[in-house]
Design an enzyme around this catalytic site. Structure first.
Site, short mmCIF file in Angstrom:
data_model
loop_
_atom_site.label_atom_id
_atom_site.label_comp_id
_atom_site.label_asym_id
_atom_site.label_seq_id
_atom_site.Cartn_x
_atom_site.Cartn_y
_atom_site.Cartn_z
N GLU A 176 0.44 -1.19 -0.10
CA GLU A 176 0.16 -0.22 0.09
C GLU A 176 0.71 1.52 -0.27
OE1 GLU A 176 -3.40 0.01 -0.96
OE2 GLU A 176 -3.80 -1.84 0.08
N ASP A 321 -4.47 -10.01 -7.95
CA ASP A 321 -4.74 -8.86 -9.90
C ASP A 321 -3.51 -7.91 -9.67
OD1 ASP A 321 -4.53 -7.39 -7.03
OD2 ASP A 321 -6.11 -6.09 -7.20
N GLU A 444 -11.96 -0.46 -10.12
CA GLU A 444 -11.47 -0.76 -11.06
C GLU A 444 -12.35 -1.01 -12.86
OE1 GLU A 444 -11.32 -1.34 -8.07
OE2 GLU A 444 -8.88 -1.61 -8.21
N THR A 530 -0.43 0.91 -11.28
CA THR A 530 -2.04 0.27 -10.44
C THR A 530 -2.61 1.29 -9.36
OG1 THR A 530 -2.93 -2.01 -9.32
CG2 THR A 530 -0.45 -1.16 -8.32
C1 DMJ Z 1 -6.04 0.36 -5.55
O1 DMJ Z 1 -5.05 0.45 -4.38
C2 DMJ Z 1 -4.72 -0.29 -6.81
O2 DMJ Z 1 -5.67 -0.25 -7.52
C3 DMJ Z 1 -4.96 -1.44 -5.86
O3 DMJ Z 1 -4.71 -2.48 -6.67
C4 DMJ Z 1 -5.81 -2.56 -5.88
N1 DMJ Z 1 -6.96 -1.75 -4.73
C5 DMJ Z 1 -6.73 -0.91 -5.23
C6 DMJ Z 1 -8.61 0.11 -5.52
O4 DMJ Z 1 -9.12 -0.91 -5.93
#
Ligand code: DMJ
Length: 602
Positions: A176, A321, A444, A530
């Site tokens: 995170e 993911d 997403e 991401t």
């Molecule tokens: C985000 O912090 C990023 O996209 C992560 O890869 C997965 N999920 C959250 C948002 O849903």
């Protein structure tokens, strides 16, 4: 993503879009006999999945169930024009004039800031993400730039430079902190120092690389996670002052440990210090080496000392993911062939073992394609839910040119959205009901919608974006921002607005409707991390200043030259989408209806 990479008729090196017929599909895969269910797979509500360090990937559902929701009756709809994504018009959570700063997150119902839960260190749902470092302010920096708001961007950057310190007694999740904080600092630094200034004047007077220094400082504090691990796979958490806590768990999730390479690689290449990329790359390779001999699949939770899979579920959602996402994105950014080779093999294994339904999205008989959760060793179905995080996957498929398949999976998630006006964290496709009913404003679906729109230019995706925007306005708008939905059916709210709402959800919504944005304007090359942070696909990230971390001394065969990538993708095809794809529904209406029936919409 840069325009040329979005073209539906190009792939990034090779064509991984071969559909191998699924093994056991049609109605057979809807069967209630679910091998593996309640076996080694973490059962919902019973397994402390957040200990693995995957809370940002949705595993928070398994622990610290969202309590004390501050129920509110749904607000009245305030439809906005598409060019004004929610929250952005008022800058409701940025800057000193708001309720969140200097704390990490905004409590949108009570209009106050929120920091780590010091009273309850086991509250990982909060403490994994909130480090007492003005998280939301940092995470939203490049959103301001992408929107062309130079005065707010400059103000926010100065605020970060003047006030943020990572010398905090905070135990945060490495993943995170990397994607939300490190990634955002690097993105903003790149924007500030970009000689072309594509977003308008985002320069900072007397800027002396302060954001890069901050990023470096944070990354150094994260490095202890990579020490004393027998496999090289990092610990999930570190204390920013003291390193890995003595009582640290040895289990981590694949996405958390294996999706650090983009940010760590950029940092290494900007600093000319291979350390960061080296540790992140070692983690990816270690995970990759643990894939099943039989299926080639990876599980979702691994022991970093023994290399044993604790969670044997292989899927595309929580815990997995961004691992796949970063194999491809690392290649796009750094041009290292091994990343593409891993991605291509992983994509093929996903097609072989996770994909169910008919072979082609837009023709033939059978159920709509769906990617399910299976046992990594056998490929057998483990459960009958999909999670909202998996909705990122169509966007990734767009990047490799598998637009046809992306259209179907996206349509499935959109149908779920239409049913609830949001995406439940977990949706049970067999029961046609949410398994885990909260919606924390995740990006997403809109991310995939944006990427599909760029690939197809089909106005259907603008309609989807408008629909999402209106639902957000109707169900999540709160006094001082936008609130997590505690329950997508009851539409009750929780007093939490996660930082990715501004860094991703709003950004992708904005970009969807901003046709002329420099991010997707031809001639520019950007990639999203991401966490939705934009980084330019830049020559300087494609030349490593060292050889020690890569195969053979002096051997440059592992690299793809920028020109090769350009040759593979260079086109202006974004403007040459065939008319029949552009003006018809992207998915034939009988297939659309089939999906609507499957999620109980009709
Ligand atoms: C985000 O912090 C990023 O996209 C992560 O890869 C997965 N999920 C959250 C948002 O849903």
């Amino acid at each position: 993503m840069l325009c040329s990479l979005l073209s539906p008729c190009v792939t990034v090196g090779g064509n991984p879009c071969v559909h191998v017929p699924p093994r056991c599909w049609s109605m057979a895969w809807l069967s209630p006999a679910i091998p593996g269910e309640r076996g080694s797979c973490p059962a919902r509500g019973s397994f402390p999945a957040v200990f693995w360090g995957c809370s940002g990937s949705g595993s928070r559902v398994s622990q610290n169930p969202r309590k004390n929701p501050h129920d509110q009756s749904p607000g009245s709809p305030h439809p906005q024009t598409p060019r004004t994504p929610p929250g952005m018009g008022t800058q409701s959570s940025l800057g000193p004039s708001n309720h969140a700063f200097p704390r990490d997150e905004l409590d949108p119902l009570h209009c106050r800031g929120r920091g780590p839960d010091r009273r309850d260190p086991s509250n990982l749902n909060i403490n994994d993400v909130l480090g007492n470092y003005s998280l939301t302010l940092i995470d939203a920096l490049d959103t301001l730039a992408v929107m062309g708001n130079s005065s707010e961007f400059q103000k926010a950057v100065k605020l970060v430079i003047d006030t943020v310190s990572f010398d905090k007694d905070s135990t945060v999740q490495v993943f995170e902190a990397t994607i939300r904080v490190l990634g955002s600092l690097l993105s903003a630094h790149i924007i500030i120092t970009d000689s072309k200034q594509p977003f308008g004047d985002m320069t900072i007077k007397d800027y002396d690389n302060e954001l890069l220094h901050l990023a470096h400082d944070l990354a150094v504090r994260l490095l202890p996670a990579f020490e004393n691990t027998k496999t090289g796979i990092p610990y999930p958490r570190v204390n920013l002052k003291k390193g890995v806590p003595p009582d640290s768990h040895n289990e981590t999730c694949t996405a958390g440990a294996g999706s650090l390479l983009v940010e760590f690689g950029i940092l290494s290449r900007l600093l000319g210090d291979s350390t960061f990329e080296w540790v992140a790359r070692r983690a990816v390779k270690a995970l990759w080496s643990l894939r099943s001999n039989n299926t080639g699949l990876l599980g979702n939770v691994v022991n970093i000392q023994t290399g044993h899979w604790v969670g044997k579920q292989s899927g595309l959602g929580a815990g997995s993911d961004s691992f796949y996402e970063y194999l491809l994105k690392s290649y796009i950014l750094f041009g290292e062939k091994e990343d593409l080779e891993m991605f291509n093999a992983a994509y093929q294994n996903i097609q072989n073992h996770l994909r169910r339904g008919r072979e082609a999205c837009n023709e033939g008989e059978g159920d709509p394609p769906l990617y399910v959760n299976v046992n990594m060793y056998t490929g057998q179905l483990m459960n009958t839910w999909i999670d909202s995080l998996q909705a990122f996957f169509p966007g990734l498929q767009v990047l490799i040119g598998d637009v046809e398949d992306a259209i179907c999976l996206h349509a499935f998630y959109y149908a779920i959205w239409k049913r609830y006006g949001a995406l439940p964290e977990r949706y049970n496709w067999q029961l046609q009901a949410p398994d885990v009913p909260f919606y924390p404003l995740r990006p997403e679906l809109v991310e995939s919608t944006y990427l599909l729109y760029q690939a197809t230019k089909n106005p259907f995706y603008l309609h989807v974006g408008m629909d999402i925007l209106q639902s957000l306005e109707k169900y999540t708008k709160a006094k001082c921002g936008y609130a997590t939905l505690h329950h997508v059916v009851e539409k009750t709210k929780e007093d939490r607005m996660e930082s990715f709402f501004l860094s991703e959800t709003c950004k992708y919504l904005y970009l969807l409707f901003d046709e002329e944005n420099p991010v997707h304007k031809s001639g520019n090359k950007f990639m999203f991390t991401t966490e939705g942070h934009v980084v330019s696909v830049d020559e300087r990230f494609r030349s490593s200043l060292w050889e020690d971390i890569l195969p053979a001394e002096g051997d440059s065969s592992h690299k793809t030259k920028a020109t090769e990538l350009k040759a593979a993708n260079f086109s202006s095809n974004c403007n040459r989408v065939p008319d029949e794809r552009r003006y018809l529904l992207p998915l034939k209406s009988n297939y659309m209806r089939q999906i609507d029936r499957m999620v109980g919409l009709i």
